[in-house]
Design an enzyme around this catalytic site. Structure first.
Site, PDB file in Angstrom:
ATOM      1  N   TYR A   1      -4.997  -6.837  -2.650  1.00 54.59           N
ATOM      2  CA  TYR A   1      -4.327  -7.380  -1.471  1.00 54.59           C
ATOM      3  C   TYR A   1      -4.574  -6.491  -0.252  1.00 54.59           C
ATOM      4  CZ  TYR A   1      -0.748  -8.648   1.889  1.00 54.59           C
ATOM      5  OH  TYR A   1      -0.118  -9.003   3.050  1.00 54.59           O
TER       6      TYR A   1
ATOM      7  N   GLY B   1      -0.286 -11.756   4.044  1.00 52.07           N
ATOM      8  CA  GLY B   1       0.788 -12.735   4.012  1.00 52.07           C
ATOM      9  C   GLY B   1       0.349 -13.990   3.284  1.00 52.07           C
TER      10      GLY B   1
ATOM     11  N   HIS C   1      -1.421  -8.292  15.160  1.00 50.88           N
ATOM     12  CA  HIS C   1      -0.019  -7.968  14.897  1.00 50.88           C
ATOM     13  C   HIS C   1       0.642  -7.193  16.042  1.00 50.88           C
ATOM     14  CE1 HIS C   1      -0.950  -9.501  11.018  1.00 50.88           C
ATOM     15  NE2 HIS C   1       0.052  -8.933  10.359  1.00 50.88           N
TER      16      HIS C   1
ATOM     17  N   ASN D   1       2.408  -1.061   7.463  1.00 50.64           N
ATOM     18  CA  ASN D   1       3.229  -1.679   6.433  1.00 50.64           C
ATOM     19  C   ASN D   1       4.294  -0.696   5.963  1.00 50.64           C
ATOM     20  OD1 ASN D   1       2.658  -3.370   3.281  1.00 50.64           O
ATOM     21  ND2 ASN D   1       3.721  -4.074   5.067  1.00 50.64           N
TER      22      ASN D   1
ATOM     23  N   ARG E   1      48.468  10.856  14.085  1.00 52.69           N
ATOM     24  CA  ARG E   1      48.863  11.276  12.740  1.00 52.69           C
ATOM     25  C   ARG E   1      47.806  10.940  11.690  1.00 52.69           C
ATOM     26  NH1 ARG E   1      53.310   8.182   9.849  1.00 52.69           N
ATOM     27  NH2 ARG E   1      53.658   7.426  11.962  1.00 52.69           N
TER      28      ARG E   1
END
Length: 509
Positions: free
Chosen positions: A54, A61, A84, A196, A282
């Site tokens: 890949y 994608g 991108h 990535n 408090r």
């Protein structure tokens, strides 16, 4: 100063701040460099053998089923970065960009990504030569990595895009040339290895966490000054009370308060003026302590993430495997940032309530209305509480979790995303707002202390009072206080005043 050595395993948020803010230099560990080299050889072997991997021999994608020929593997990476690089919005601040470059280099140094040593070295050189890519802040879904923003970083390494160098915004190639650096031509797997990952959300988150922790600590000191000005009762911070409900953070905050109030002549005992204080005084250990629990959670997740391999696929030298996984998914950081937003929103919420007690004559125990030196004619600090209320209301909107949203992308191949970068960006705003709310409380508390007598302040709170007065004069007559609030908030975020207080009170939890 010696450089910080990147080995992919031992980076800390504090070291990230040293590089991001103090511009400390970095270098690659020799052992890590050898692993990077061997991992690169593995990638080149896969390409030579025509293996289906890949992002190396396939598209990205939804295009993961499209085969890419060996002669196009380099072109594939260049196209990836150019296509991108479509993030939008304001450029990330320089410290954030330096942090994200550092975190990306540290992730690559783990030796699972297959990048060439020369490419990793150029990234490190850009850090050391202060070539800072222009990275727009919007456009990441927080899964498949912070793809769009990180692509703008990768563009500069290619000699494209834009970068800041010595204060100028320049074309990427020119910025590199001025720094004496040469761009690289991406090879197989390298574009994917650069983008990535979760480094945008994690860099923003790391810097925000460090500032949030500073605010949480100084908030104890500011609240102590408020308690003195309201003649509060520190018996509620007694150790035995908090050991009875043994949250470590609650115990730690109570210990802080005891140290900060040690030597005060303004605090009172139960029944001396009142039997017990309002919750905003408090319950300081319980509320501030709960925020510290949140910050501890965020710190734990960031410490893991900044030393993680977060790209895909990962290459494993030991058995020669290439495995497609999902370490790029930002869900852990998305949750951490959303949690941080909630914790810091509450730190601001309770501070605003303390400010109200300081300025409201019905609650302040005899202080002038709105701390005015001429009530009626002069409004004093009345409207600062309005500003504080506005900021905490805005934080309530920003604290809505980004991590519960997901919009599918890449034709439903990437069908669940984290929105972690959105969560981190909102966390920045929440922390900045909280700093202004605490600044307003401090300005009001200092003004109130002058009415009750600063000579009675504890040594630690007296230091904080003096630091403020060196920056902000008393409001003896009406004037615009916008600049005072902004300057005070910046000082609180810097950590300098915290160091001064700790020099007297001792290290705070």
């Amino acid at each position: 100063m010696t450089p910080i050595i990147l080995d992919g395993q031992s980076l800390t948020p504090e070291r990230v701040m040293e590089v991001a803010v103090a511009h400390r230099k970095v270098a690659l560990c020799g052992e890590a460099g050898e692993r990077v080299r061997r991992c690169r050889e593995m990638v080149e072997g896969l390409v030579a053998d025509g293996k289906v991997v890949y992002g190396v021999s396939t598209g990205f994608g939804k295009f993961s089923d499209v085969h890419i020929s060996p002669q196009d593997t380099a072109k594939l990476q260049i196209n990836l970065i150019r296509s991108h690089a479509c993030a939008v919005g304001n450029a990330l601040p320089e410290p954030t960009v330096r942090a994200l470059m550092l975190l990306r280099a540290n992730a690559l140094a783990k030796g699972y990504s297959g990048i060439r040593p020369v490419t990793l070295q150029l990234l490190i050189d850009c850090i050391n030569h202060e070539v800072h890519p222009v990275v727009p802040e919007q456009g990441s879904l927080g899964a498949s990595g912070d793809l769009a923003p990180l692509s703008h970083l990768a563009l500069v390494l290619m000699g494209e895009g834009e970068a800041f160098y010595q204060g100028e915004r320049l074309p990427g190639a020119e910025a590199l040339a001025r720094a004496g650096l040469e761009p690289i031509a991406l090879q197989a797997k390298e574009g994917l290895a650069l983008i990535n990952g979760t480094q945008i959300m994690t860099s923003i988150g790391t810097l925000t966490y460090v500032k949030a922790l500073r605010l949480a600590k100084i908030a104890d000191a500011i609240a102590s000054l408020t308690l003195e000005s309201l003649r509060g009762i520190p018996e509620a911070f007694a150790e035995e009370v908090h050991l009875a409900r043994p949250y470590p953070e609650q115990i730690g905050v109570a210990k802080n308060l005891r140290a900060l109030l040690r030597g005060s002549r303004l605090t009172t005992r139960q029944g001396e003026i009142r039997v017990q204080d309002a919750y905003s005084l408090r319950c300081l250990p319980q509320v501030h302590g709960a925020t510290r629990q949140v910050l501890a959670y965020a710190q734990d997740k960031l410490a893991i993430e900044i030393n993680s391999a977060t790209d895909n696929p990962l290459l494993f030298l030991e058995d020669g495997q290439v495995i497609s996984g999902g370490n790029f998914h930002g869900q852990p950081i998305a949750f951490a940032m959303d949690f941080l937003k909630i914790g810091m929103s509450e730190l601001a919420n309770i501070a605003e309530r303390r400010t109200e007690r300081l300025v409201n004559p019905a609650l302040s125990g005899g202080l002038p209305s709105f701390l005015s030196h001429d009530p009626g004619l002069a409004s004093g600090l009345m409207i600062t509480q309005y500003v504080s209320a506005s900021l905490v209301s805005e934080n309530k909107v920003l604290a809505h979790p980004a991590s519960v949203d997901s919009i599918p992308s890449s034709a439903n191949q990437e069908d669940h995303v984290s929105m972690g970068t959105t969560a981190a960006r909102h966390a920045v705003q929440v922390v900045d707002n909280a700093a202004k709310v605490l600044a307003i409380e401090l300005i009001c508390a200092a003004e109130a202390a002058e009415f009750v007598g600063i000579d009675g302040l504890a040594p630690a709170t007296r230091v904080l009072y003096a630091k403020l007065r060196a920056l902000v004069p008393p409001v003896t007559e009406d004037r615009s206080t916008s600049g005072d609030i902004e300057k005070t908030a910046a000082a609180l975020l810097s950590g300098e005043w915290l160091e001064a207080v700790e020099a007297v009170a001792g290290p705070l939890f």
